[in-house]
Each structure stands twice: as C-alpha cells, then as structure tokens.
Design an enzyme around this catalytic site. Structure first.
Site, PDB file in Angstrom:
ATOM      1  N   SER A 106      36.558 -28.931  29.508  1.00 30.31           N
ATOM      2  CA  SER A 106      36.107 -28.176  28.348  1.00 30.31           C
ATOM      3  C   SER A 106      34.640 -27.766  28.491  1.00 30.31           C
ATOM      4  O   SER A 106      34.277 -27.096  29.455  1.00 30.31           O
ATOM      5  CB  SER A 106      36.343 -29.000  27.074  1.00 30.31           C
ATOM      6  OG  SER A 106      36.051 -28.244  25.927  1.00 30.31           O
ATOM      7  N   ASP A 135      42.758 -26.319  26.775  1.00 35.16           N
ATOM      8  CA  ASP A 135      41.637 -27.219  27.020  1.00 35.16           C
ATOM      9  C   ASP A 135      42.130 -28.529  27.634  1.00 35.16           C
ATOM     10  O   ASP A 135      43.054 -29.158  27.122  1.00 35.16           O
ATOM     11  CB  ASP A 135      40.934 -27.500  25.683  1.00 35.16           C
ATOM     12  CG  ASP A 135      39.608 -28.200  25.841  1.00 35.16           C
ATOM     13  OD1 ASP A 135      39.544 -29.160  26.630  1.00 35.16           O
ATOM     14  OD2 ASP A 135      38.646 -27.795  25.178  1.00 35.16           O
TER      15      ASP A 135
END
Length: 498
Positions: A106, A286
């Site tokens: 991320s 993510d």
C-alpha cells in the site's frame, strides 16, 4: 530467478567486541561484515497517510548513515593524507545505495517504488508525500458509507508526474509511462539487467544486481483474495522449501503508475485496478488485505532465492504505527433510545466488523512476532521500527487543516493537512527519542536499533566499494551508473564511458 550465493571476497573483519554482552546488545553484529554482498532488505508497512511516519523514521536512518559514513571516512584515511575529506550529506544520500531489496504494501509500496525504482532521496519523498496527501485525501468523492470514498485518477496522475520528474533513464523526455520491471523498456540495451536465457539467469542475477523494489498487492481468484508480488526483477525460485509461503513467480509487465495503483487500492477508499497480464485480465487490490506487513514476504522470497541455511545481513522492517485494539471485534452500544432495537444492534455489529477489518488491515505486529521467532530476537539481522503510541486513532485518510512548519523554509502557517502532518511529526520524534520500553522493545530503544542498522548498512556499502577493483561491473550496476548514462556496456560486457 534462482540465485547462487556470491563468491566469497574475504571475511572483511573489523575490530569487534566478542563478549556475550556485546553480541546480545547488537554491537558485534553492527560492526562485522561477513560478505560485502550479503543481502540487505527494507520492508515498509501499509497505512495510508501514516506512511509519512515511516518516511520520518527513514529520515533519521539516513541521518545516522551520514554520521557513520563521515566517521568511518575520517578513521579510514591514511596518516599524512592531505586530500580533502569527503563529506556525506543526509539530504543527498540515496537509500537505494544501501539496500538490495525494498518491499512495500500500500503506502509502503509507493515509498518503496520512489526510493528503489525511481532512486529518490527521503527528503524528496517527504515533499511529494505532502503533495500527494492533499491530492488524494483533500477531496472526497463520496460520503455514502461502504462506497469508494476517493477518485483513483489523482493517484495515477500524481505517480505519472513523479516518474516524469524523477526518471533516471530518460530525463526531460520521460513521459511517465515507464515499465515497472527492469529494464523499464522492452528490448532496451542501456541497462545490463536485460532478459537473459535460462542458463545465464542464475549466474547473472548476483553479478548484475541493482536495488529492486517489490510491491505487495492482492488478486481475486474467484474464491479468496491472494497475496501477489509485483517485482522489478524476474523472480524464478527453484525447489524452495515447503514451509515458506510460495508467491507468484516472474515480473508482471505493468507500468510504474499501475503498480502503485494496484498496491494502494484499499477497499472502500479506491477502486480496484484491472490490468491485462499475459492475455488475462486481473483485478488488483491493496495488499494490506492479505499482508500489511511485508516482512514475511521478504523473508520467504529471500529463502526461495538464497536457501534456508542463509540469513540476510539485515532485514529492517518499518511500520506505520500500532493500531487501536481497545474495541477489537466488538460493537459499542448504540447511543440513544434505539440502542436495544434488533435492527439497530445488527447494524452496529456490522459496522464494528467493518472497523475491525480496518484494524487488521493496518496491523503488522503479528507478523513482527513471527519474525522475532525466526530471527531469535532483534539484536542481529532483523529489526523493526514502529511508532508505539500516538497513531492508534489516526485514520488512513486523515487530512486535517492546521498550522505546520515547512522544514525547508522554517515558515509556519495554516495549510491543508497541517494538523495531521504536525501530529505525525511530534509522535514519531517522541518515539525515536524515548528510552527503552519493555512493553514494546525486545532489547534496545528505537534510537539504538536505528543507529546499529545505519552502522551495518554503511560498513557494507564501504566494503562493497572496496570490491570495485575485482568486479567493476557489479559495483557500477549496483550504484545505478548505467541508468544515468555515465557508463554503457561494450559487446563483451565491459563498462565503458559513454
């Protein structure tokens, strides 16, 4: 790609303390270089805007590195040497000159890409992070619960701009569409890291290594979300042990902006990225869904490449602050007179589950505990830095207006995100300055761990530099000189000035 351990270039001994106490407190480990090319790894957790705290920790690391570089530079000068002393500046040092692999999930993936793939400095990343924070979180797309809160286009545009401005290969002509894997353009001969045939890959991997970056994302296979690694190098492990996590192989052909979109597509925050990989459309989310702390992925990759009998010289794991577990998995009583209604209770419980998912999404300490067991503590090759208190309640997209002092100008004024930035700076500064806390620290306070990691990194870089006379190509490749055009390769693979 399967890799053999590099040929031994000598023990590179230095003056080290040998007592049991010095071994346990990390002193001997920090001072000793077994092999200059032993692997050095950096991993960066996810956490949205809280990645700013990770960068502040890295800023202190580069400050300690500059201190050790200058100290060892003075100590290493021969008596009577009157040449000017080389001065190392923390503002100009590149982390990619100290690490071989940078893993990120991320927001950590974005940082790993900037530091590793784009070879930027920490101050440059901090400045960009402040700009991107406002681009991403300054304008909400929707306020409807459980819907995508932000547009993904500003992130794509921002990363394309970053690539154009910091591209090391194309300069002002860069369009921002560079490929993520090395080399950045198919068929390019400017970099020695071009694709080789299978027979050559094993031997070329070690001798032609440049700092690699790996972003952890997640793909959906029809049943569950699985962790997926997007790499700048073509990973081909051979006969890995069955007790490690086996990830996908190869280097998926995606552009830099696509990779950062993929690793940052947090549920309910940004839309999932869909991309064609070898003729099949994949959806990327993510990576924090699966592994917000990529230290375990880095360890598995290392073992699959270098074997289970080896350890990295350093695996430095940096988090984005411990999450709040005070209501972990439980719903608070709904306020007001309707709290006992069944429908309201169910809604509260569902919302609590959603909150718990976000807690787990930012949790990296469970992986840290597993790494502690693997490394048998933090006083040798494994270390973790993660703000212990102060960031628990800071949301991934917190961006509050307030007073903030610009470090470049010293001017303090009210700016978008100023309150958020100032808070992260204060709690991170406190964390790095505090003394040992047995609730969080295994053997030393954060400042000692960071200083030891810096010394280890500097001693390895300097030892590698001393191998240049034996293998100039390897050293120049690691330093990125083929990227900048300072060198190219002739037909026999020998470095020549361009």
């Amino acid at each position: 790609m399967a890799q053999r351990p590099s040929p031994r270039l000598g023990s590179w001994p230095v003056s080290v303390a040998t007592s049991a106490e010095d071994d346990h407190n990390g002193t001997a480990w920090a001072q000793h270089v077994r092999d200059p090319w032993d692997v050095l790894i950096l991993t960066l957790d996810g956490g949205g805007i809280r990645g700013y705290s990770s960068l502040l920790i890295l800023k202190q690391l580069m400050r300690d590195i500059a201190k050790w570089e200058n100290t060892l530079e003075r100590e290493g000068r021969a008596e009577g040497d009157n040449t000017p002393v080389k001065i190392f500046s923390e503002e100009q040092l590149l982390p990619c000159h100290y690490f071989d692999y940078m893993y990120g999930t991320s927001t950590g993936g974005l940082i790993a890409t900037m530091l590793g793939r784009l070879r930027m400095t920490v101050p440059q990343c901090l400045e960009i992070y402040r700009q991107v924070g406002n681009d991403l979180f300054g304008h909400r797309r929707s306020i409807v619960p459980l819907t995508t809160k932000y547009h993904h286009k500003p992130l794509e545009i921002a990363v394309q701009r970053i690539v154009r401005e910091h591209c090391k290969r194309h300069g002002p002509e860069c369009t921002g569409e560079d490929w993520y894997p090395w080399p950045s353009e198919e068929g390019s001969s400017a970099s020695p890291l071009k694709e080789e045939n299978a027979e050559d890959q094993e031997s070329s991997a070690e001798t032609e290594r440049i700092c690699q970056s790996i972003c952890l994302t997640a793909t959906h296979n029809g049943r569950i979300d699985e962790a997926h690694l997007l790499r700048t190098y073509d990973h081909r492990s051979r006969n890995p042990p069955n007790w490690i996590t086996i990830y996908n192989q190869g280097a998926d052909k995606l552009r830099i902006w696509q990779v950062t979109r993929a690793t940052s597509a947090a549920p309910f925050y940004f839309k999932m990225l869909e991309a064609d990989i070898r003729g099949e459309v994949h959806g990327f989310k993510d990576g924090g869904i699966r592994e917000n702390n990529p230290a375990g992925a880095a360890w598995s990759e290392f073992v699959s490449l270098y074997g289970e009998d080896n350890n990295p010289a350093l695996l430095l794991s940096i988090g984005t602050g411990r999450p709040d577990h005070s209501q972990d998995g439980f719903a608070s009583a709904w306020p007001g007179p309707f709290g006992n209604f069944t429908a309201v209770k169910k809604a509260a419980e569902k919302f609590a589950v959603f909150k718990n998912v976000l807690i787990k999404y930012t949790e990296g300490e469970e992986k840290h505990k597993a790494m502690l067991q693997l490394a048998r503590g933090e006083h040798r090759w494994y270390k973790r830095l993660n703000v212990s208190t102060g960031l628990e309640k800071l949301k991934l997209d917190n961006w509050e207006k307030g007073r903030w002092q610009d470090p470049a100008t010293g001017v303090e004024e009210v700016v978008p995100g100023g309150k958020t930035l100032k808070h992260m700076e204060e709690v991170t500064r406190h964390y790095l300055a505090r003394e040992i806390d047995r609730e969080y620290d295994t053997y030393a306070p954060p400042k000692i761990k960071l200083d030891q990691a810096a010394e280890k990194l500097v001693r390895h870089r300097r030892a590698r530099e001393r191998t240049a006379d034996m293998d100039r190509r390897r050293w120049d490749t690691f330093m990125g000189r083929y990227l900048t055009g300072d060198f190219s390769l002739d037909q026999e693979g020998v470095a020549v000035h361009s």
